[in-house]
Design a protein around this motif. Structure first.
Motif, PDB file in Angstrom:
ATOM      1  N   LEU A 120     -14.283  22.938  -1.446  1.00 43.17           N
ATOM      2  CA  LEU A 120     -12.776  22.370  -2.478  1.00 43.17           C
ATOM      3  C   LEU A 120     -12.988  21.322  -2.886  1.00 43.17           C
ATOM      4  O   LEU A 120     -11.984  20.736  -3.750  1.00 43.17           O
ATOM      5  N   ALA A 121     -14.174  19.887  -2.643  1.00 45.53           N
ATOM      6  CA  ALA A 121     -13.999  18.748  -2.704  1.00 45.53           C
ATOM      7  C   ALA A 121     -13.852  18.370  -3.976  1.00 45.53           C
ATOM      8  O   ALA A 121     -13.866  17.811  -4.487  1.00 45.53           O
ATOM      9  N   PRO A 122     -15.153  19.185  -4.640  1.00 46.52           N
ATOM     10  CA  PRO A 122     -15.293  18.660  -5.933  1.00 46.52           C
ATOM     11  C   PRO A 122     -14.150  19.579  -7.097  1.00 46.52           C
ATOM     12  O   PRO A 122     -13.648  18.435  -7.980  1.00 46.52           O
ATOM     13  N   ALA A 123     -13.684  20.453  -6.162  1.00 44.77           N
ATOM     14  CA  ALA A 123     -12.633  20.737  -7.485  1.00 44.77           C
ATOM     15  C   ALA A 123     -11.173  19.517  -7.391  1.00 44.77           C
ATOM     16  O   ALA A 123     -10.509  19.134  -8.564  1.00 44.77           O
ATOM     17  N   ILE A 124     -11.249  19.208  -6.069  1.00 42.96           N
ATOM     18  CA  ILE A 124     -10.212  18.191  -5.492  1.00 42.96           C
ATOM     19  C   ILE A 124     -10.325  16.416  -7.216  1.00 42.96           C
ATOM     20  O   ILE A 124      -9.328  16.660  -6.781  1.00 42.96           O
ATOM     21  N   ILE A 125     -12.091  16.260  -7.159  1.00 42.23           N
ATOM     22  CA  ILE A 125     -12.707  15.181  -7.131  1.00 42.23           C
ATOM     23  C   ILE A 125     -11.940  15.140  -8.387  1.00 42.23           C
ATOM     24  O   ILE A 125     -11.084  14.080  -9.499  1.00 42.23           O
ATOM     25  N   PHE A 126     -11.963  16.284  -8.812  1.00 39.78           N
ATOM     26  CA  PHE A 126     -11.994  16.638 -10.782  1.00 39.78           C
ATOM     27  C   PHE A 126     -10.263  16.849 -11.116  1.00 39.78           C
ATOM     28  O   PHE A 126     -10.514  16.521 -11.984  1.00 39.78           O
ATOM     29  N   PHE A 127      -9.694  17.052  -9.909  1.00 37.64           N
ATOM     30  CA  PHE A 127      -8.058  17.798 -10.033  1.00 37.64           C
ATOM     31  C   PHE A 127      -7.713  15.905 -10.114  1.00 37.64           C
ATOM     32  O   PHE A 127      -6.514  15.446 -10.735  1.00 37.64           O
ATOM     33  N   VAL A 137     -11.169  16.715 -19.136  1.00 36.32           N
ATOM     34  CA  VAL A 137     -12.738  17.476 -18.418  1.00 36.32           C
ATOM     35  C   VAL A 137     -11.894  17.518 -16.335  1.00 36.32           C
ATOM     36  O   VAL A 137     -12.523  18.166 -16.290  1.00 36.32           O
ATOM     37  N   GLY A 138     -10.993  16.476 -16.725  1.00 34.43           N
ATOM     38  CA  GLY A 138     -10.345  17.328 -15.313  1.00 34.43           C
ATOM     39  C   GLY A 138      -9.932  18.536 -14.623  1.00 34.43           C
ATOM     40  O   GLY A 138      -9.750  19.236 -13.107  1.00 34.43           O
ATOM     41  N   LEU A 139      -9.252  18.440 -16.039  1.00 32.03           N
ATOM     42  CA  LEU A 139      -8.467  19.839 -16.146  1.00 32.03           C
ATOM     43  C   LEU A 139      -9.287  21.172 -15.599  1.00 32.03           C
ATOM     44  O   LEU A 139      -9.793  22.144 -14.853  1.00 32.03           O
ATOM     45  N   VAL A 140     -10.678  21.275 -17.216  1.00 35.89           N
ATOM     46  CA  VAL A 140     -11.756  22.453 -17.135  1.00 35.89           C
ATOM     47  C   VAL A 140     -12.141  22.133 -16.098  1.00 35.89           C
ATOM     48  O   VAL A 140     -12.473  23.829 -15.305  1.00 35.89           O
ATOM     49  N   PHE A 141     -12.893  21.421 -15.532  1.00 37.34           N
ATOM     50  CA  PHE A 141     -13.987  21.107 -14.344  1.00 37.34           C
ATOM     51  C   PHE A 141     -12.869  21.526 -13.535  1.00 37.34           C
ATOM     52  O   PHE A 141     -13.755  22.295 -12.325  1.00 37.34           O
ATOM     53  N   GLY A 142     -12.484  21.054 -12.511  1.00 44.27           N
ATOM     54  CA  GLY A 142     -11.257  21.414 -11.937  1.00 44.27           C
ATOM     55  C   GLY A 142     -11.216  23.206 -11.170  1.00 44.27           C
ATOM     56  O   GLY A 142     -11.494  23.463 -10.666  1.00 44.27           O
ATOM     57  N   VAL A 143     -10.347  23.610 -12.331  1.00 40.11           N
ATOM     58  CA  VAL A 143      -9.954  24.834 -12.525  1.00 40.11           C
ATOM     59  C   VAL A 143     -11.799  25.547 -12.617  1.00 40.11           C
ATOM     60  O   VAL A 143     -11.828  26.326 -11.692  1.00 40.11           O
TER      61      VAL A 143
END
Length: 329
Positions: A75-82, A50-56
């Motif tokens: 990029l805050a949402p992406a950072i959270i997912f990563f 989930v983190g990888l897919v939604f981060g990308v």
């Protein structure tokens, strides 16, 4: 009572430790714990995916919709997912590492039981301190206080008509260099095989791979010992304290024994051997057991390759022990 290098090993203490390892393993392999471990691995795997897919997706979406410099929060949402992905990755790695570490102790315990030996995984600092005092040639390595003996086997092997006690284990030490900000510490592992022949060996000398410094030192002190094999003379050097021990070397190191050492050097180079009163000790680089094939988490059975690995190492040395003890019969 089992023999250990410089100090007998109390069976009761080792039995307690072996029982603890078995008890821990029963808990780990219980149905409840197995289900818990699988659930944890699924959760960590889900976090990673989930983190990888939604981060990308978040990175691509926000970077294409808004300019990077328009808002610091793009990029805050992406950072959270990563971060979620990292938690999943670290969680899986830690879980695997923990159970693999436990399984290695159980594997060694099973190896010991299969051969009627004792096994101790404990870090033994007092034993290392005794060995450093009594056998500094082998155990006087390192320049920090963080040194210990661990992962030891105690038992007996059959050599001819006699049973010979032995003690195997790992020796850990550290070498510190530099000062202040430039200070660094390097860790080392050695593994040792010690045997106690029935006949007393009234000798004390060390056999090591010959280095350039050895050659220079021997030229200056004239302490080199030349034997029949030119190849052996090129690859090994003796260290001894007096002429009495020097005189014993040609008697013990027969042409057959020289050949045995050369064959061992081809298989396991850079080793040392100490022949001393009451013991014959070999020390090699690295761990006693490495690249284990057994995965007890999948099958509660020892791989034949792992059993063979330790037995082959012992058998290689038994040939040498036989030849050495001939000189003292």
């Amino acid at each position: 009572m089992y023999w250990a290098l410089y100090g007998d090993q109390e069976e009761t203490e080792v039995f307690k430790e072996m029982a603890k390892v078995e008890e821990d393993w029963k808990k780990i392999t219980s149905e409840k714990e197995v289900q818990r471990r699988r659930k944890m691995m699924r959760i960590f795997s889900l976090c990673f995916v989930v983190g990888l897919v939604f981060g990308v997706i978040s990175t691509m979406l926000f970077s294409s919709v808004l300019p990077i410099n328009q808002s610091d929060w793009n990029l805050a949402p992406a950072i959270i997912f990563f971060v979620i992905m990292a938690i999943g990755l670290v969680g899986r790695s830690f879980t695997r590492s923990y159970y693999y570490s436990k399984s290695k102790d159980v594997l060694k315990l099973m190896l010991a039981k299969e051969n009627n030996w004792l096994y101790s995984s404990e870090k033994n600092v007092p034993q290392q301190q005794t060995l450093e005092k009594e056998l500094p040639e082998l155990f006087g390595k390192g320049n920090t206080s963080n040194k210990y003996i661990e992962d030891q086997f105690f038992g007996e092997i059959q050599i001819g008509k006699n049973k010979i006690p032995f003690n195997l284990g790992n020796f850990y030490y550290e070498v510190q260099s530099g000062h202040g900000k430039n200070q660094s510490t390097k860790s080392y592992y050695k593994n040792f095989f010690a045997f106690r022949p029935n006949n007393k060996l009234n000798a004390h000398f060390l056999v090591s791979p010959e280095r350039l410094l050895h050659k220079i030192g021997n030229m200056l002190t004239k302490k080199d010992v030349d034997l029949e094999s030119m190849e052996f003379n090129k690859k090994f050097v003796f260290s001894y304290k007096d002429e009495k021990n020097k005189a014993l070397i040609p008697r013990i190191f027969t042409p057959t024994l020289q050949l045995n050492f050369l064959e061992l050097e081809k298989k396991r180079n850079n080793f040392q051997s100490l022949i001393t009163n009451g013991a014959i000790v070999f020390m090699f680089d690295g761990f006693l057991l490495s690249f284990l094939k057994t995965n007890i988490l999948k099958e509660n059975k020892i791989s034949e390759a792992d059993t063979a690995q330790l037995k082959n190492k012992i058998d290689e040395l038994v040939v040498i022990i036989k030849e050495i003890t001939k000189s003292f019969d």
